[in-house]
Scaffold this active site. Structure first.
Site, PDB file in Angstrom:
ATOM      1  CG  ASP A 157      -3.423  -0.426   8.806  1.00  9.04           C
ATOM      2  OD1 ASP A 157      -3.888   0.660   9.186  1.00  9.04           O
ATOM      3  OD2 ASP A 157      -3.360  -1.440   9.521  1.00  9.04           O
ATOM      4  NE  ARG A 158       3.390   1.085   4.424  1.00  8.55           N
ATOM      5  CZ  ARG A 158       4.125   1.217   5.533  1.00  8.55           C
ATOM      6  NH1 ARG A 158       4.437   2.415   5.983  1.00  8.55           N
ATOM      7  NH2 ARG A 158       4.550   0.144   6.178  1.00  8.55           N
TER       8      ARG A 158
END
Length: 329
Positions: free
Chosen positions: A116-117
């Protein structure tokens, strides 16, 4: 409209209503309204940060002729890590002649896994199509063992180790949610299907008291296993604790650890999508505190067992700072 057409229309409407009613009901809550604006702001900030990001040799935790493992920073998109990988590889050349050779035979770089970012930690980039296909298959077949470190806020758990089994899917609003384990295989809006999801957790510290244990094989205890079939009952306690946990995901579902932490009542600090506080002890957090600590798998070429570990981020070390002193452990 003819009577026959009207009957057909009403029949189709009834079938649609029945189908809708037959969709499984998610057991985790919808995304909090406040998360939409915060996530948009974070995405814009990450886009700016990612566009300026350059992978350095200091980010590399392992490299051989077939793959490179890097420590992805928080708030940077995976694609930007991949696009900047050639410059880090070129930095390993010690002369202009070697650099020119690298440019002439630039490897075919592929992401073997994604984070995830806002999740930091170990990420693997392969150097050829063939190696990529083998390693991606290993991830898909759940043959890669993974550990994560998460800093959570909630009521201190009564368990030291626990395993949670549930189902996972997207609701009609497009958000990832926890579903009952018995819903596995059922259809969801949009044509997707509910899938199984399993994570084991162990507590490392509570309010700074504990220790960082070595990564080891997690032994499940069926007596301390939750099989999710209903909504979680959460205690409404004013005093919140800071809990550092290690997670062992046994499946690779999107936002799996974040969803299971939410279900257990220990949402990850900064994780506004899944009820995590973003203001804690006078500090506002602009990202969730989740770190991909390690990956272990059979090397796709040599066949040897390989363990890749990323250094702990500052926030994890801070959460353990009291445990570094034996007198307070």
């Amino acid at each position: 409209m003819s009577d026959e057409a009207d009957v057909e229309r009403r029949s189709s409407s009834q079938i649609a209503s029945i189908t809708l009613l037959n969709y499984p009901v998610p057991l985790s809550p919808p995304l909090p309204p406040v998360s939409k604006q915060i996530e948009l702001s974070r995405a814009m900030s990450a886009a700016s940060k990612s566009s300026l990001f350059t992978l350095s040799r200091g980010d590399v935790v392992y490299e051989d002729e077939w793959l490179i493992a890097v420590n992805k920073p928080q708030g940077v998109y995976c694609e930007n890590v991949l696009s900047s990988a050639p410059s880090a590889l070129a930095q390993s050349s010690q002369s202009d002649e070697l650099t020119q050779g690298f440019e002439a035979s630039r490897p075919e770089l592929h992401l073997a896994n994604r984070l995830d970012r806002d999740t930091s930690g170990v990420m693997v980039i392969t150097k050829s199509h063939k190696v990529a296909s083998k390693l991606v298959k290993a991830f898909t077949d759940h043959k890669v063992k993974k550990t994560y470190i998460a800093r959570c806020i909630g009521s201190a758990p009564k368990w030291e180790k626990i395993t949670i089994k549930s189902a996972h899917g997207r609701s009609k609003f497009g958000a990832w949610r926890v579903y009952a384990a018995s819903d596995v295989g059922r259809a969801l809006p949009g044509g997707s299907v509910v899938r199984n999801m399993e994570t084991s957790f162990e507590v490392l510290s509570i309010n700074g008291k504990g220790r960082l244990k070595e990564v080891s094989e997690f032994r499940k205890d069926e007596r301390n296993t939750i099989v999710v079939e209903e909504k979680a009952v959460k205690e409404d306690i004013a005093t919140k604790d800071e809990i550092l946990v290690r997670a062992y995901p046994r499946s690779g579902r999107t936002h799996q650890i974040r969803l299971h932490c939410q279900y257990l009542g220990i949402s990850i600090l900064g994780d506004v999508k899944y009820e995590g506080v973003y203001e804690w002890k006078g500090t506002t957090y602009d990202a969730h505190q989740l770190h991909a600590e390690s990956l272990s798998f059979e090397h796709p070429v040599t066949g040897l067992e390989i363990l890749l570990r990323a250094p702990l981020p500052l926030w994890a070390n801070q959460a353990l700072e009291h445990s570094l002193n034996p007198a307070t452990s």
